[in-house]
Design a protein around this motif. Structure first.
Motif, PDB file in Angstrom:
ATOM      1  N   LYS A 180      30.380  51.280   9.540  1.00  0.00           N
ATOM      2  CA  LYS A 180      29.557  51.659  10.692  1.00  0.00           C
ATOM      3  C   LYS A 180      29.816  53.120  11.063  1.00  0.00           C
ATOM      4  O   LYS A 180      28.895  53.896  11.288  1.00  0.00           O
ATOM      5  CB  LYS A 180      29.866  50.768  11.898  1.00  0.00           C
ATOM      6  N   TYR A 181      31.057  53.486  11.105  1.00  0.00           N
ATOM      7  CA  TYR A 181      31.416  54.851  11.515  1.00  0.00           C
ATOM      8  C   TYR A 181      30.982  55.872  10.465  1.00  0.00           C
ATOM      9  O   TYR A 181      30.511  56.948  10.787  1.00  0.00           O
ATOM     10  CB  TYR A 181      32.923  54.932  11.729  1.00  0.00           C
ATOM     11  N   VAL A 191      24.295  59.501  18.474  1.00  0.00           N
ATOM     12  CA  VAL A 191      25.419  58.888  19.161  1.00  0.00           C
ATOM     13  C   VAL A 191      25.040  58.592  20.606  1.00  0.00           C
ATOM     14  O   VAL A 191      24.579  59.474  21.339  1.00  0.00           O
ATOM     15  CB  VAL A 191      26.660  59.804  19.116  1.00  0.00           C
ATOM     16  N   ASP A 196      22.030  53.653  18.142  1.00  0.00           N
ATOM     17  CA  ASP A 196      23.486  53.570  18.023  1.00  0.00           C
ATOM     18  C   ASP A 196      24.007  52.280  18.648  1.00  0.00           C
ATOM     19  O   ASP A 196      24.839  51.571  18.064  1.00  0.00           O
ATOM     20  CB  ASP A 196      24.116  54.791  18.699  1.00  0.00           C
ATOM     21  N   TRP A 200      26.058  49.120  16.950  1.00  0.00           N
ATOM     22  CA  TRP A 200      27.375  48.658  17.392  1.00  0.00           C
ATOM     23  C   TRP A 200      27.337  47.171  17.764  1.00  0.00           C
ATOM     24  O   TRP A 200      28.271  46.423  17.471  1.00  0.00           O
ATOM     25  CB  TRP A 200      27.850  49.483  18.583  1.00  0.00           C
ATOM     26  N   SER A 222      31.731  53.028  21.709  1.00  0.00           N
ATOM     27  CA  SER A 222      32.309  53.069  20.367  1.00  0.00           C
ATOM     28  C   SER A 222      33.831  53.004  20.386  1.00  0.00           C
ATOM     29  O   SER A 222      34.443  52.279  19.589  1.00  0.00           O
ATOM     30  CB  SER A 222      31.837  54.322  19.635  1.00  0.00           C
TER      31      SER A 222
END
Length: 318
Positions: A180-181, A191, A196, A200, A222
């Protein structure tokens, strides 16, 4: 317990955990596909990257297509980590140690085997069939976990089985967070955007962490998600929780809770302590991808040390 038998029990549980994780990842991705802009490569490539099998996928397929990725991860005979091969290998291991497991566990593994064999034989899979298949694999594996816990005596065999499950689970949690990152977010400008947040949320759901995360933290952030999946001591799929429980298995198998009596206990204890005495700000400062990559390398070292400490002992005697 013979090293050969212990190794078989250990890998039977690793294969089952791996199959369940793959089914969960793909099932969540179906939901994500409905909400995200169409970008097949961006959405489906990370699933293969999680497994570490991207080089093999490139050898077998020219493009990143939904159907090809699903087939590769679910049914591909040439992919040693496909759901099909994981279930087949788990059944073969279970058959080899049939006297060491219960009738209930053996019958449930057989049930999973015939389920995946029947779906693999189908010439065509529509989305509805695939969603049902993934749910059946998830539910079947979770039912098996319950049977294993409810019917197996807490002896060496049970500890080796849980150890395999927990090492595999910690590895897959680290990989899904790293992907994911590192891959999913296309631009730093995104972001904090709705895209985003959707990604997540999907990540949390892929490790069945969404409800427990929202209960503890509320908003999707995050840093908080990374902290929950890496450092939480109570959530059963966090990396640290897996290591804490794996250490208890190692202690019971080694017969020593003070210091360490073998390299597996030493390496696992060192990684557990590393996570216990850090916080998410330290991790982010060092770089989340680099930190997770280091964890994966250490988990591989732990797996090798487990083999050297417990499963190859008969070779040393000879």
């Amino acid at each position: 317990m013979l090293g050969r038998v212990a190794n078989t029990i250990y890998w039977m549980n690793r294969y089952l955990e791996r199959a369940e994780n793959y089914a969960r990842f793909m099932d969540v991705n179906f939901n994500l596909f409905l909400e995200l802009p169409t970008n097949k490569a961006q959405q489906w490539k990370p699933l293969v990257a999680i497994t570490g099998d991207w080089p093999l996928y490139e050898e077998l397929h020219e493009d990143v297509e939904k159907d090809e990725v699903i087939y590769f991860m679910a049914f591909e005979a040439q992919n040693p980590n496909s759901i099909y091969n994981c279930i087949v290998n788990a059944r073969e291991n279970a058959r080899a140690i049939r006297p060491d497991i219960t009738k209930e566990v053996w019958e449930q593994i057989n049930s999973l085997y015939y389920l995946v064999k029947a779906d693999c034989a189908k010439k065509r899979h529509d989305d509805k069939d695939l969603r049902q298949f993934f749910n059946n694999i998830k539910n079947g594996c979770q039912l098996l976990y319950g049977m294993y816990d409810a019917t197996i005596s807490r002896n060496d065999g049970w500890n080796f089985g849980k150890l395999g499950q927990l090492v595999e689970r910690a590895d897959k949690t680290s990989r899904v967070l790293d992907v994911k990152y590192h891959l999913l977010l296309g631009s730093v400008k995104q972001v904090g955007s709705s895209l985003d947040l959707i990604q997540w949320a999907a990540l949390l759901k892929s490790v069945s962490a969404y409800d427990m995360y929202r209960k503890k933290y509320g908003k999707l952030k995050s840093a908080s998600i990374a902290e929950f999946l890496i450092l939480d001591t109570e959530f059963p799929r966090s990396i640290l929780n897996c290591l804490l429980r794996a250490e208890q298995c190692i202690i019971r198998l080694s017969g020593s809770s003070f210091g360490y009596s073998n390299s597996a206990q030493k390496k696992l204890g060192a990684l557990k302590s590393q996570l216990e005495y850090t916080d998410i700000n330290d991790i982010i400062e060092k770089g989340l991808h680099e930190y997770l990559d280091n964890i994966q390398l250490k988990l591989n070292d732990i797996s090798t040390a487990i083999y050297d400490s417990f499963f190859s002992v008969e070779q040393h005697i000879n």
